[in-house]
Design a protein around this motif. Structure first.
Motif, PDB file in Angstrom:
ATOM      1  N   LEU A 235       0.833  -1.203   0.000  1.00 27.29           N
ATOM      2  CA  LEU A 235       0.000   0.000   0.000  1.00 27.29           C
ATOM      3  C   LEU A 235       0.870   1.256   0.000  1.00 27.29           C
ATOM      4  O   LEU A 235       0.542   2.255  -0.659  1.00 27.29           O
ATOM      5  N   ASP A 236       1.982   1.207   0.712  1.00 28.43           N
ATOM      6  CA  ASP A 236       2.889   2.364   0.759  1.00 28.43           C
ATOM      7  C   ASP A 236       3.385   2.726  -0.639  1.00 28.43           C
ATOM      8  O   ASP A 236       3.471   3.906  -0.996  1.00 28.43           O
ATOM      9  N   VAL A 237       3.715   1.709  -1.427  1.00 23.84           N
ATOM     10  CA  VAL A 237       4.213   1.953  -2.787  1.00 23.84           C
ATOM     11  C   VAL A 237       3.122   2.581  -3.646  1.00 23.84           C
ATOM     12  O   VAL A 237       3.367   3.533  -4.403  1.00 23.84           O
ATOM     13  N   VAL A 238       1.897   2.078  -3.524  1.00 18.52           N
ATOM     14  CA  VAL A 238       0.780   2.620  -4.302  1.00 18.52           C
ATOM     15  C   VAL A 238       0.546   4.087  -3.943  1.00 18.52           C
ATOM     16  O   VAL A 238       0.367   4.946  -4.823  1.00 18.52           O
ATOM     17  N   GLU A 239       0.565   4.396  -2.646  1.00 17.91           N
ATOM     18  CA  GLU A 239       0.342   5.783  -2.223  1.00 17.91           C
ATOM     19  C   GLU A 239       1.492   6.687  -2.667  1.00 17.91           C
ATOM     20  O   GLU A 239       1.277   7.843  -3.038  1.00 17.91           O
ATOM     21  N   GLU A 240       2.686   6.137  -2.651  1.00 20.88           N
ATOM     22  CA  GLU A 240       3.856   6.888  -3.121  1.00 20.88           C
ATOM     23  C   GLU A 240       3.702   7.227  -4.606  1.00 20.88           C
ATOM     24  O   GLU A 240       4.005   8.345  -5.044  1.00 20.88           O
ATOM     25  N   GLN A 241       3.199   6.262  -5.370  1.00 21.19           N
ATOM     26  CA  GLN A 241       2.990   6.494  -6.802  1.00 21.19           C
ATOM     27  C   GLN A 241       1.918   7.554  -7.035  1.00 21.19           C
ATOM     28  O   GLN A 241       2.066   8.434  -7.894  1.00 21.19           O
ATOM     29  N   LEU A 242       0.846   7.499  -6.263  1.00 19.08           N
ATOM     30  CA  LEU A 242      -0.223   8.497  -6.407  1.00 19.08           C
ATOM     31  C   LEU A 242       0.278   9.892  -6.046  1.00 19.08           C
ATOM     32  O   LEU A 242      -0.113  10.883  -6.677  1.00 19.08           O
ATOM     33  N   GLU A 243       1.161   9.973  -5.056  1.00 17.92           N
ATOM     34  CA  GLU A 243       1.747  11.269  -4.704  1.00 17.92           C
ATOM     35  C   GLU A 243       2.597  11.809  -5.854  1.00 17.92           C
ATOM     36  O   GLU A 243       2.658  13.018  -6.085  1.00 17.92           O
ATOM     37  N   SER A 244       3.241  10.891  -6.587  1.00 16.20           N
ATOM     38  CA  SER A 244       4.085  11.312  -7.715  1.00 16.20           C
ATOM     39  C   SER A 244       3.262  12.005  -8.800  1.00 16.20           C
ATOM     40  O   SER A 244       3.754  12.898  -9.492  1.00 16.20           O
ATOM     41  N   PHE A 245       1.997  11.588  -8.950  1.00 14.56           N
ATOM     42  CA  PHE A 245       1.138  12.262  -9.929  1.00 14.56           C
ATOM     43  C   PHE A 245       0.909  13.720  -9.523  1.00 14.56           C
ATOM     44  O   PHE A 245       0.773  14.595 -10.376  1.00 14.56           O
ATOM     45  N   LYS A 246       0.862  13.967  -8.231  1.00 17.35           N
ATOM     46  CA  LYS A 246       0.634  15.332  -7.740  1.00 17.35           C
ATOM     47  C   LYS A 246       1.897  16.183  -7.835  1.00 17.35           C
ATOM     48  O   LYS A 246       1.858  17.341  -8.236  1.00 17.35           O
ATOM     49  N   THR A 247       3.013  15.585  -7.444  1.00 17.89           N
ATOM     50  CA  THR A 247       4.250  16.367  -7.346  1.00 17.89           C
ATOM     51  C   THR A 247       5.056  16.372  -8.634  1.00 17.89           C
ATOM     52  O   THR A 247       5.848  17.282  -8.877  1.00 17.89           O
ATOM     53  N   GLY A 248       4.845  15.336  -9.470  1.00 15.59           N
ATOM     54  CA  GLY A 248       5.684  15.192 -10.654  1.00 15.59           C
ATOM     55  C   GLY A 248       7.085  14.759 -10.252  1.00 15.59           C
ATOM     56  O   GLY A 248       7.342  14.414  -9.093  1.00 15.59           O
ATOM     57  N   PHE A 249       7.988  14.781 -11.206  1.00 16.85           N
ATOM     58  CA  PHE A 249       9.371  14.388 -10.935  1.00 16.85           C
ATOM     59  C   PHE A 249      10.287  15.582 -11.168  1.00 16.85           C
ATOM     60  O   PHE A 249      10.107  16.323 -12.136  1.00 16.85           O
ATOM     61  N   PRO A 250      11.261  15.764 -10.285  1.00 19.45           N
ATOM     62  CA  PRO A 250      12.151  16.924 -10.445  1.00 19.45           C
ATOM     63  C   PRO A 250      13.034  16.777 -11.684  1.00 19.45           C
ATOM     64  O   PRO A 250      13.403  15.668 -12.072  1.00 19.45           O
ATOM     65  N   TYR A 251      13.336  17.914 -12.294  1.00 22.15           N
ATOM     66  CA  TYR A 251      14.302  17.900 -13.393  1.00 22.15           C
ATOM     67  C   TYR A 251      15.690  17.639 -12.824  1.00 22.15           C
ATOM     68  O   TYR A 251      15.979  17.961 -11.668  1.00 22.15           O
ATOM     69  N   LEU A 252      16.536  17.058 -13.633  1.00 22.01           N
ATOM     70  CA  LEU A 252      17.908  16.838 -13.197  1.00 22.01           C
ATOM     71  C   LEU A 252      18.760  18.062 -13.522  1.00 22.01           C
ATOM     72  O   LEU A 252      18.590  18.688 -14.573  1.00 22.01           O
TER      73      LEU A 252
END
Length: 509
Positions: free
Chosen positions: A20-37
């Motif tokens: 469940l932690d992984v699923v919630e982490e993935q859903l948070e990624s939709f909100k925050t996006g991924f940082p540029y390098l």
């Protein structure tokens, strides 16, 4: 729980082997996006990319020949799970078009050269079988072009619109046409032969396609073993369900289809789990569609051996330095030599290294050496799509060679955009990997993934918009924390088949 999940949802998550932690982490990624390098600069010859003379290439190729006879286990790893449907998108569009005869340049080229394709004979037989005895020539004469295409793409015929690229007939030979998979069998015998004459090749495939791959192997292996004087060890794996990612709706809430959570394949970065299960010392990685007929293979084989020789040479030094640092038996001069190797050869640099105490410096160097190693071929930029080589910053303040996609670069930042637009080389997916340390212990590859990288794309399902999450790409974020060396390879080693008409290019036809 940050999100509301029903008992049914929780059971579905558990059944996939996901927490469940992984699923919630993935859903948070939709909100925050991924940082540029953050980029230091684009890699170029002399600045992160090694260019070799013909003499050096031959010397490293000889080094590989010598290394391959010393008992190390060599494996060729081929991602082959994708369907070939995108290869035929123009022909699928033709089937849906209001006109009946070839109209676009693509359609005209396909039909004008149809006899040049390796699958022509099989397609002709399918047409005769399914079209009341009419062959391709007869159907074309009657203006029934779409019937020809249907026999190529649909289940009634060759089903190429559903099959993976690995099972498509790519090249003509006097003794009969070869599939892309068979070309990898031939290639493997030419540069990935083990000391005992075994060629280990591992294909990652989709569950639905696995039986077809297994049948092809069963049918052709004796012939290739006889022709090349080797014994093949062919293995397969599927992308693991626990690497699938949850889909989100437009509000970044869990997407449901028919009341059930929707999980999607996490992209080729998920294959790091498959790669991690390979028992090998050295692994060659190359895409399924980047193959040529035997008559064109010489330069590919030379540079594969060259990359292999480079990794063998680098590994010798890394093992020597690693054992030295681990034992504590080193001098100040040794540390200086190792610093030079890490900074100038591995191109791992830290602005504060000069301020480190000797003990901290030794620990820092040991940590940087004790990582998986990859040597990546890089091709001069000729406008092909794909990622490229850069020197990018890591969380610990170092910068090092990385393969980045455009989505990982902040195009609103002038310097980053300029570095991307002026990049001199691109990534053809031509890797050789060393995955064990100097004690013979295999690295746990998921430990070296940058989990802060990934891709979010917009898709649709049942007429509804959804957001899909892809894990860090296999040669991007999934190998972010590897030691990486870029070597320039000729464009002639890069011959991908992105559309069916690419098979008409000189390297394939």
């Amino acid at each position: 729980m940050k999100y509301h999940f029903s008992e049914r949802d929780l059971e579905q998550i558990k059944d996939r082997g996901i927490t469940l932690d992984v699923v919630e982490e993935q859903l948070e990624s939709f909100k925050t996006g991924f940082p540029y390098l953050k980029i230091e600069k684009g890699a170029a010859v002399g600045e992160g990319i090694v260019r070799m003379s013909e003499t050096e290439c031959n010397e490293y190729a000889a080094k590989w020949e010598e290394f391959s006879k010393k008992g190390s286990k060599i494996v060729k790893f081929v991602p082959a799970s994708g369907a070939a449907s995108r290869m035929f998108k123009d022909l699928f569009a033709f089937l849906e078009a209001p006109y009946m005869e070839p109209t676009t340049d693509f359609e005209k080229k396909f039909f004008s050269n149809i006899e040049s394709f390796a699958f022509f004979g099989a397609l002709n037989e399918a047409c005769i079988k399914n079209e009341n005895g009419s062959d391709i020539a007869a159907l074309v004469k009657e203006g029934e072009y779409k019937r020809v295409v249907k026999n190529l793409l649909l289940e009634q015929g060759l089903n190429y619109g559903w099959l993976p690229k690995g099972l498509l007939l790519f090249h003509k030979y006097n003794e009969g046409p070869r599939t892309a998979m068979e070309e990898h069998l031939a290639e493997g015998a030419m540069y990935a032969r083990n000391e005992n004459g075994t060629v280990n090749i591992h294909f990652t495939v989709s569950h639905d396609h696995l039986p077809f791959f297994e049948k092809l192997v069963s049918d052709v292996l004796p012939l290739y073993e006889k022709n090349f004087g080797v014994k093949y060890n062919i293995s397969f794996s599927e992308q693991k369900p626990q690497t699938d990612t949850i889909a989100a709706d437009e509000n970044n809430e869990p997407f449901r289809d028919g009341g059930k959570l929707l999980f999607r394949p996490g992209g080729h970065g998920s294959l790091i789990e498959n790669l991690n299960e390979i028992d090998a010392d050295v692994v060659f990685i190359k895409n399924i569609d980047n193959v040529v007929p035997d008559r064109e293979k010489a330069i590919t084989v030379l540079y594969k051996k060259t990359l292999g020789g480079v990794i063998a040479s680098l590994q010798e030094k890394i093992f020597k330095y690693g054992k030295m640092l681990e034992s504590g038996s080193y001098t100040i001069d040794d540390l200086r030599e190792i610093i030079g190797f890490v900074q100038k050869v591995l191109m791992v640099r830290h602005h504060e290294i000069k301020d480190m105490e000797d003990s901290d410096l030794a620990m820092y160097l040991l940590k940087k050496l004790h990582r998986p190693l990859r040597v990546c071929g890089m091709v001069k930029n000729v406008g092909e799509p794909g990622g490229g080589p850069f020197l990018a910053y890591n969380e610990d303040g170092t910068y090092s060679p990385q393969i980045l996609e455009s989505s990982q670069i902040n195009m609103k930042q002038a310097e980053a955009k300029s570095a991307f637009e002026n990049s001199t080389h691109f990534n053809p997916v031509d890797l050789v990997c060393a995955v064990k340390d100097w004690n013979g212990v295999k690295y746990n590859l998921p430990d070296f993934v940058d989990k802060n990288t990934g891709f979010i794309s917009e898709k649709s399902k049942s007429g509804k918009v959804l957001k899909a999450l892809e894990r860090p790409g296999l040669w991007n974020g999934a190998m972010s924390d590897w030691n990486t060396v870029f070597v320039e390879v000729p464009i002639e080693t890069f011959n991908p088949v992105k559309t069916v008409n690419d098979l008409l290019r000189p390297a394939h036809s």
